[in-house]
Design an enzyme around this catalytic site. Sequence first.
Site, PDB file in Angstrom:
ATOM      1  N   CYS A 194      -0.011   2.453   9.030  1.00 50.13           N
ATOM      2  CA  CYS A 194       0.877   1.517   8.386  1.00 50.13           C
ATOM      3  C   CYS A 194       0.306   0.092   8.290  1.00 50.13           C
ATOM      4  CB  CYS A 194       2.132   1.522   9.254  1.00 50.13           C
ATOM      5  SG  CYS A 194       3.526   0.777   8.529  1.00 50.13           S
TER       6      CYS A 194
ATOM      7  N   GLU B 160       0.806  -1.209   0.000  1.00 48.63           N
ATOM      8  CA  GLU B 160       0.000   0.000   0.000  1.00 48.63           C
ATOM      9  C   GLU B 160       0.838   1.258   0.000  1.00 48.63           C
ATOM     10  OE1 GLU B 160      -1.588  -1.502   3.896  1.00 48.63           O
ATOM     11  OE2 GLU B 160      -1.792   0.649   4.245  1.00 48.63           O
TER      12      GLU B 160
HETATM   13  N1  SAH Z   1       9.770   0.321   9.418  1.00 55.30           N
HETATM   14  C1  SAH Z   1       9.972   1.727   9.456  1.00 55.30           C
HETATM   15  C2  SAH Z   1       8.979   2.548   8.641  1.00 55.30           C
HETATM   16  C3  SAH Z   1       7.537   2.183   8.615  1.00 55.30           C
HETATM   17  S1  SAH Z   1       6.295   2.806   9.622  1.00 55.30           S
HETATM   18  C4  SAH Z   1       9.976   2.210  10.883  1.00 55.30           C
HETATM   19  O1  SAH Z   1       9.794   1.415  11.775  1.00 55.30           O
HETATM   20  O2  SAH Z   1      10.234   3.390  11.099  1.00 55.30           O
HETATM   21  C5  SAH Z   1       6.227   4.498   9.753  1.00 55.30           C
HETATM   22  C6  SAH Z   1       5.943   4.933  11.195  1.00 55.30           C
HETATM   23  O3  SAH Z   1       4.627   4.565  11.642  1.00 55.30           O
HETATM   24  C7  SAH Z   1       6.901   4.313  12.199  1.00 55.30           C
HETATM   25  O4  SAH Z   1       7.323   5.300  13.093  1.00 55.30           O
HETATM   26  C8  SAH Z   1       6.037   3.295  12.905  1.00 55.30           C
HETATM   27  O5  SAH Z   1       6.551   2.971  14.160  1.00 55.30           O
HETATM   28  C9  SAH Z   1       4.715   4.019  12.934  1.00 55.30           C
HETATM   29  N2  SAH Z   1       3.535   3.183  13.159  1.00 55.30           N
HETATM   30  C10 SAH Z   1       3.294   1.918  12.769  1.00 55.30           C
HETATM   31  N3  SAH Z   1       2.076   1.517  13.148  1.00 55.30           N
HETATM   32  C11 SAH Z   1       1.518   2.565  13.806  1.00 55.30           C
HETATM   33  C12 SAH Z   1       0.265   2.773  14.431  1.00 55.30           C
HETATM   34  N4  SAH Z   1      -0.649   1.818  14.476  1.00 55.30           N
HETATM   35  N5  SAH Z   1       0.035   3.980  14.975  1.00 55.30           N
HETATM   36  C13 SAH Z   1       0.960   4.970  14.942  1.00 55.30           C
HETATM   37  N6  SAH Z   1       2.151   4.827  14.356  1.00 55.30           N
HETATM   38  C14 SAH Z   1       2.449   3.635  13.795  1.00 55.30           C
END
Ligand code: SAH
Length: 350
Positions: free
Chosen positions: A335, A89
């Site tokens: 995400c 996505e």
């Molecule tokens: N793998 C990378 C990038 C992907 S996610 C990383 O970990 O940074 C992008 C951001 O969204 C990251 O900071 C991740 O921790 C956050 N994230 C993932 N799921 C989330 C959720 N349910 N609520 C808020 N932030 C979330």
Amino acid sequence: MKAIIQDLDAQGLKAVAARFGQPAFRAKQLHEGLLQGKNISAVTTLPAAFKEALLGEFEDCAVRVERVFEGSDGTKKYLFALADGNIVEGVLMKYSYGNTQCVSTQVGCRMGCKFCASTLGGLVRNLTAGEILSQILVVNALEGGTKSARAVTNVVLMGSGEPFDNYANVVAFLKNLCSPEGLNISPRNISLSTCGLVDKMYAFAEEGIPLNLTVSLHATTDAERARTMPVANKWSIAEILGACDNYFKRTGRRFIFEYSLIEGENCDGRHAGELVELLKGRPCHVNLIRLNEVKERTLKATDSKSAYRFLGLLQKGGLSATLRRQIGSDIGGACGQLRAGYLGNRSEGR
Ligand code: SAH
């Protein structure tokens, strides 16, 4: 799966054209067509025999838009189908200064963060450089952009996947994206988010791509971080901060921390104080996000009032910090949520 032609840069396309006995200007025509988001078969300037030869070796379509969801604030979420049927996505967010596209770097993820939907089914596979690039090429085209007048002005690597767990492909993608012969996007307009793979953070500082390095912190102590982020068992916060300082030294770019506010977990007064202690004096910015609640996960978002209180404490402590406005939450903005929902519905036969 056949090879992905968008993996190649201008030089690589020239070599392919030469291999098929074509003059260099055919490579240019092919490149122009691909940069317009076209499939190989749709590049009308090329002779049919050349295209047929290419299609024996390369996928016609690297990334196809399977679905588009439009949020009330103009945010668009895309489900992309890859040539092997896998789904990733992406999101296009519209701001006053331009359009930011969020791309995926892996199908699924193996980092295992407890709040994240992308990692629910583990890692399926890495995306190639061209599959990452094609997400931008097709959206730019759909939005009426061209190579020189791009509809996608900014790129963030914050879709599904851990970019530094797919290091070589991500670096190849970034070099292609920033290349003057390609979309020519400035590294200043690109953000890469990592959960903190420290060895790769050091390696990346030497790549000559001074982008906005973003680290998902989400906690103030290693023990607490390990409760939601298994990667904390491998790299400590101190090691992460060392790698960030090095990135600044090597690139001159200040870094950014993502901090998702999780009720009862990481956002009381003590956490604010510890965060200030950790980051004070560093050339960085803190991006607070209220957790997007994921239905397969039990973690809860903190309320808006507490989020602003936490923000105030950071600012009072001297940190540069903002609370990210929530966009696209009515269309599964977090995400991996969209893909998880889509795959769930598909397997339930809906
Ligand atoms: N793998 C990378 C990038 C992907 S996610 C990383 O970990 O940074 C992008 C951001 O969204 C990251 O900071 C991740 O921790 C956050 N994230 C993932 N799921 C989330 C959720 N349910 N609520 C808020 N932030 C979330």
